[in-house]
Design an enzyme around this catalytic site. Sequence first.
Site, short mmCIF file in Angstrom:
data_model
loop_
_atom_site.label_atom_id
_atom_site.label_comp_id
_atom_site.label_asym_id
_atom_site.label_seq_id
_atom_site.Cartn_x
_atom_site.Cartn_y
_atom_site.Cartn_z
N LYS A 113 0.82 -1.22 0.00
CA LYS A 113 0.00 0.00 0.00
C LYS A 113 0.85 1.27 0.00
O LYS A 113 0.45 2.31 -0.54
CB LYS A 113 -0.97 -0.02 1.17
CG LYS A 113 -2.04 -1.11 1.05
CD LYS A 113 -2.98 -1.09 2.24
CE LYS A 113 -4.14 -2.07 2.05
NZ LYS A 113 -3.72 -3.46 1.88
N GLU A 191 -1.94 6.16 8.64
CA GLU A 191 -2.38 7.32 7.87
C GLU A 191 -3.49 8.02 8.63
O GLU A 191 -4.11 7.44 9.55
CB GLU A 191 -2.87 6.90 6.48
CG GLU A 191 -4.11 6.05 6.46
CD GLU A 191 -4.53 5.64 5.05
OE1 GLU A 191 -3.75 5.87 4.11
OE2 GLU A 191 -5.63 5.08 4.91
N ARG A 285 -6.64 -7.80 -8.84
CA ARG A 285 -7.24 -9.13 -9.03
C ARG A 285 -8.73 -8.97 -9.23
O ARG A 285 -9.27 -7.86 -9.13
CB ARG A 285 -6.98 -9.98 -7.79
CG ARG A 285 -7.15 -9.16 -6.50
CD ARG A 285 -7.63 -9.96 -5.36
NE ARG A 285 -7.57 -9.20 -4.12
CZ ARG A 285 -8.62 -8.55 -3.60
NH1 ARG A 285 -9.78 -8.54 -4.24
NH2 ARG A 285 -8.51 -7.91 -2.46
#
Length: 686
Positions: A113, A191, A285
């Site tokens: 990420k 975050e 995916r």
Amino acid sequence: MAPKVLVANRGEIAIRILRSARELGWSTVAVYIPNDASHAGYADEAVKLESVGDFMTVEAIAAIASRTQCTHVHPGYGFLSENPALCYALSKCVPPITFVGPSPDTLRIASDKMLSRERATALKVNIAPGQRVLSSQDVLAFAQEVGYPVMIKALDGGGGRGIRVVSRAEDVDEAFKRCLGESPSKQVFVEKALTGPGWKHIEVQIIGDGTGAVNHLWERECSVQRRFQKIVETAPSRLPRSSVQPLINASLSLATELRYKGLGTFEFLVNSKTSEWIFLEINPRVQVEHTVTEEVVNLDLVRAQLLLFAPNTSLRSLSLDKPLPPATAFAVQLRLTAEDPTKNFQLSPGTIKAADLTWPAGRGVRIDTWLSNNGHGPAEWTVGTDFDSLLAKFVVRGGGFEEMTQKARRVVREFDLGGGGSTVKTNAAVLAGVLEHPDWLTGDIDTLWLERNATEILELGNKAVGSRVVPRGLDLQQASGATTTTTPAAGGGPTTTMLQPGSLFTLTLSPPDQKDLETKHTLTLSSIGRNTFPEMLSGVLQTTLSPGTPHWAFKLEQSTSAAVGGGGGELELADPNDARQVGVPLTGKVVELHPALVFLQKAPRDTNSNLTTKDSRERVRVRKGEPLVVLSVMKMENSVVAPFDGFVERVGKGVKVGAVVGEGTLACVLGEEDGGGRQWVASSKL
């Protein structure tokens, strides 16, 4: 060579891929483990894995693909779907095997990420403030800089795993540990958390052919979540097109830069009140909720994905090189899970029989489920603790949002599992409650909406799904030709167990293999309050077990947890009436023990199995709220915490790291501080 694909997955997504491959004329291979083989019945070949862990073992999957002479491997979602090591391993096979997914370089970026965020920043795509962290102290420093709440995330998490929102400094350390434990690579970042009213989860479906040509298939909304696990998804969103277009532009920019190949989902948070938005991550995916996009754009995404990995195929050759017209219909996906909403959504393991299932149907209704066998094997399935709790996906399409909602309400009401008497509980009432809530129609939903309104939603849902009644005038006995009758249970569904007030039972008790010590007692059911046996039986009984108080009100409830330990005494049960005995609230695998429990397990003992005097005086202090046992359930970690300050008197029998323990298992016995000169050791020092 004719295409032959190994589907390296299980459950409904394996069946979904196997079906599309078969329609294309491709040969198919499935992998499975005992008690979880329903998907294998849809393949041409099936290979039994050595263990559950093989689903995550690159070498095992590559070896099977090579041995069965496959030309392709489709990873589905989860497991190895985002692992570039599988791509490399397949490319080294002789002959090389094609991975149905993005390139290894793309996977390396998308599965991390922080790397995805860095790529987004380079392309001037909005992101939330964040950074990699190595310790809880790093998280505290970041939170002090940007302010609470903050979100701790596993770099390689997904499906709600490895994510914790922290609103105060006291909770940082525990949240950091749990996220770290749920990260396969043991890497996390933090975050700024953008949550609360207005913040919606929107994702864009992307398809590419690896040449730099990419296209979008519009967006989905996934804001109905619990613990950041999506539960209900719709396509398209009801945001203004002016709010959606920047997300589409950002997705296309990222996908073009990556020369994306196959299916991918680019995820965002959007504030519906301010139009502020930020990029979250890439899921490289097929997505669980790809179904709703298929319904509104009228395209088999898995078929298109497979074809893109056949020779000489491009977006242009599939007529997918230009944007499709905006959707005019709406579709919703409702995730039916084996979770008990009345017990904080804990996993509800057990066995489901085909005879207990009633599936909805009708125009615009699609059911994707692994509770099926294609005519192969027994018509019953085991819900265990090794995999996620998803049972089925109800996918409903309507001409407009209101029509879709009306149809979805009917679908949830039509579904039934054992007349409500199954030991496996589902979240059907929650799904119904979402659809019945006024906020659903107005669109006033954000990513924390379900958790804020859980009680009201469950009440609405129970009222909706509890409205199934026998049509007036319908004689079920004559209609079925049955010779046996069912008795309505007070406060519950039907039961076939005939119990009446006055029923007399003889109870014989003895130690195992010592019949000479047996004692006999009588039990009489004086009255019956509720009879949905084996789910529940309550009332008043008279018994010789306690002559001093011959009459007892009782309630017998069957646990929703899977049996563990084989019933042979490997574990012991906690006494729910003894506050000192800490019981395990759900079935799971022990992955961590408090230092106090570890201390007792390792401390030397005398010939009578008692702790030595020194060790009994130097036990580890336990503080109220500290995790005593950490359980892994469906790859998510759950803590069993201390109810008060004290010390551990003893550890429950069989409780150790790696053991699978069931609901009600004794974790440990706590003692309160007694002022007896005990030398406490702070747990942080061990």
